[in-house]
Design a protein around this motif. Structure first.
Motif, short mmCIF file in Angstrom:
data_model
loop_
_atom_site.label_atom_id
_atom_site.label_comp_id
_atom_site.label_asym_id
_atom_site.label_seq_id
_atom_site.Cartn_x
_atom_site.Cartn_y
_atom_site.Cartn_z
N VAL A 37 66.93 58.24 29.71
CA VAL A 37 66.07 59.29 30.27
C VAL A 37 66.91 60.55 30.45
N THR A 38 66.25 61.71 30.42
CA THR A 38 67.00 62.96 30.51
C THR A 38 67.35 63.33 31.95
N ARG A 39 66.58 62.80 32.90
CA ARG A 39 66.78 63.20 34.29
C ARG A 39 66.20 62.14 35.21
N ALA A 40 66.80 61.97 36.36
CA ALA A 40 66.27 61.04 37.36
C ALA A 40 66.41 61.67 38.74
N GLU A 41 65.39 61.49 39.56
CA GLU A 41 65.41 62.00 40.92
C GLU A 41 65.07 60.86 41.88
N VAL A 42 65.81 60.77 42.96
CA VAL A 42 65.63 59.71 43.94
C VAL A 42 65.44 60.35 45.32
N ARG A 43 64.43 59.90 46.05
CA ARG A 43 64.25 60.41 47.42
C ARG A 43 63.44 59.40 48.23
N PRO A 44 63.64 59.40 49.53
CA PRO A 44 62.86 58.48 50.38
C PRO A 44 61.46 59.03 50.62
N VAL A 45 60.47 58.16 50.67
CA VAL A 45 59.09 58.54 50.99
C VAL A 45 58.51 57.51 51.95
N THR A 46 57.49 57.92 52.65
CA THR A 46 56.79 56.99 53.53
C THR A 46 55.36 56.85 53.04
N LEU A 47 54.98 55.64 52.66
CA LEU A 47 53.64 55.35 52.17
C LEU A 47 52.89 54.51 53.19
N LYS A 48 51.64 54.19 52.89
CA LYS A 48 50.87 53.36 53.79
C LYS A 48 51.53 52.00 54.01
N GLY A 49 52.17 51.51 52.98
CA GLY A 49 52.83 50.22 53.08
C GLY A 49 54.20 50.27 53.73
N GLY A 50 54.63 51.48 54.15
CA GLY A 50 55.94 51.60 54.80
C GLY A 50 56.90 52.44 53.99
N PRO A 51 58.17 52.50 54.39
CA PRO A 51 59.16 53.32 53.69
C PRO A 51 59.44 52.78 52.29
N ARG A 52 59.63 53.70 51.37
CA ARG A 52 59.95 53.34 49.99
C ARG A 52 60.99 54.31 49.46
N LEU A 53 61.64 53.90 48.40
CA LEU A 53 62.55 54.77 47.68
C LEU A 53 61.83 55.18 46.40
N GLN A 54 61.54 56.47 46.28
CA GLN A 54 60.81 56.95 45.11
C GLN A 54 61.79 57.37 44.02
N ILE A 55 61.57 56.86 42.83
CA ILE A 55 62.43 57.16 41.68
C ILE A 55 61.57 57.79 40.60
N VAL A 56 61.89 59.02 40.23
CA VAL A 56 61.16 59.74 39.19
C VAL A 56 62.10 59.96 38.02
N THR A 57 61.75 59.41 36.87
CA THR A 57 62.56 59.59 35.67
C THR A 57 61.75 60.38 34.64
N ASP A 58 62.46 61.09 33.79
CA ASP A 58 61.81 61.92 32.78
C ASP A 58 62.48 61.63 31.44
N ASP A 59 61.66 61.23 30.46
CA ASP A 59 62.20 60.91 29.13
C ASP A 59 62.16 62.11 28.19
#
Length: 380
Positions: A37-59
């Protein structure tokens, strides 16, 4: 000082999985390798199900988002990312900002800085928080100073740059900054463009040798000396190791802006951004002759003549770029409350030949006012 890459990535892993993570971006590629992938971004988020680690990749064609649960799932996902041969990691937490760059030798250049205080939220008419194009916690601001005025100018410049470039950039993207001075916009451009997931090569040009020495030391401190280099020389005579895709000329004085634009045309650069500074050439030509009727009032008083000369100079520059195959926009660089020199010429090469009407309009304008722009002479 370089360190073992595995040790540096272990530190990155700990920060990514720690509770204080704010945001992390991976981009670029190591020498001889290409990430999936050309780029990846990682950040914490809070969803209805609780805290998650959001990972966004771009090809390179579209982004892909997934939210992973803390613990084993997050650890496995982070290990996958760290196994990718990215060339750069930028990690921000509530206590530290870490910038990692992989050198040509496969070692890690790591820069750590205390996290910058969170700036007061800036809002627009819809009460949305302002999003800086370059993180205020970026190590660049520790080196060059990060006062509010400088951050605003850098952000305004980067927004103009972003509006000029397409979503898909060539890699490597070759950039030259002509008349770079202390180069803080040069470094800002590099940090922003590298964050878009492409390999970036930058050369800064300034006539002063002491600026070359200073800027080279800054590049070493930021860990980007392999990609950002500086030479001492004139805009007219400088020899580059490549033909640039992007030419920057920000606040080059008087006809130095014309020299930069002429070199951009000569190199057939795809994109050019020029923020002119003082304007003396056309002003001097206007002073030496009466204005054509009925425009005598425009040049009768010195201060009016100087201001009109500024407008006429940059209008003729834009026209000449159009006659040489560029689409040109003239926009505000930064609010005039911060600097009166706030005009930006933004040009994109189209190779479209000029029309007879465009040529006639230019010739009529220069003939009526009896001026010959410096840029016209340089392009002959």
């Amino acid at each position: 000082m370089p360190q073992m890459l595995d040790d540096a990535l272990t530190e990155v892993r700990e920060l990514l999985l720690a509770p204080g993570l704010t945001r992390a971006v991976a981009a670029g590629r190591r020498r001889g390798f290409t990430p999936s992938v050309t780029r990846a971004e990682v950040r914490p988020v809070t969803l209805k199900g609780g805290p998650r680690l959001q990972i966004v990749t771009d090809d390179g064609s579209r982004p892909f988002t997934r939210n992973v649960a803390p613990g084993a799932e997050a650890s496995a996902a982070i290990d996958e990312l760290l196994a990718e041969p990215f060339g750069n990691w930028h990690v921000s937490t509530d206590t530290v900002t870490l910038q990692l760059r992989v050198t040509k030798k496969g070692e890690a250049q790591v820069h750590r800085a205390a996290a910058a205080p969170t700036p007061a939220p800036a809002t627009d008419g819809h009460d949305r928080q302002k999003q800086w194009l370059l993180d205020p916690g970026d190590p660049l601001f520790e080196v060059i100073g990060g006062n509010a005025a400088k951050r605003r100018q850098i952000d305004a410049f980067l927004r103009a740059l972003a509006a000029t470039l397409p979503s898909e950039l060539p890699s490597p993207l070759r950039v030259v900054d002509l008349g770079c001075g202390n180069a803080y916009l040069t470094f800002a451009a590099y940090r922003y463009l590298a964050g878009r997931g492409v390999s970036v090569q930058v050369v800064g040009v300034d006539v002063r040798e002491d600026q070359r020495v200073r800027n080279t030391a800054v590049a070493e401190r930021l860990g980007c000396a392999d990609d950002v280099t500086f030479v001492a020389g004139t805009i007219e005579e400088v020899s580059l190791p490549f033909e640039p895709d992007l030419v920057l000329a920000l606040h080059a004085c008087d006809t130095a802006t014309d020299q930069a634009l002429a070199r951009a045309v000569e190199w057939r650069a795809q994109w050019t951004l020029a923020a002119p500074c003082c304007h003396h050439d056309i002003a001097a030509q206007l002073k030496g002759r009466p204005a054509p009727a009925p425009f005598g009032e425009l040049t009768r008083h010195a201060i009016m003549r100087e201001r009109f000369a500024d407008v006429l100079t940059d209008s003729l520059r834009a026209a000449l770029l159009r006659l040489n195959g560029y689409k040109v926009e003239v926009v505000e660089f930064i609010d005039s409350a911060h600097t009166p020199r706030n005009l930006l010429l933004r040009a994109r090469r189209t190779s479209t030949p000029p029309t007879e009407a465009q040529q006639a309009e230019y010739e009529s304008l220069t003939s009526e006012w009896g001026v010959t722009p410096a840029l016209e002479k340089m392009l002959r």
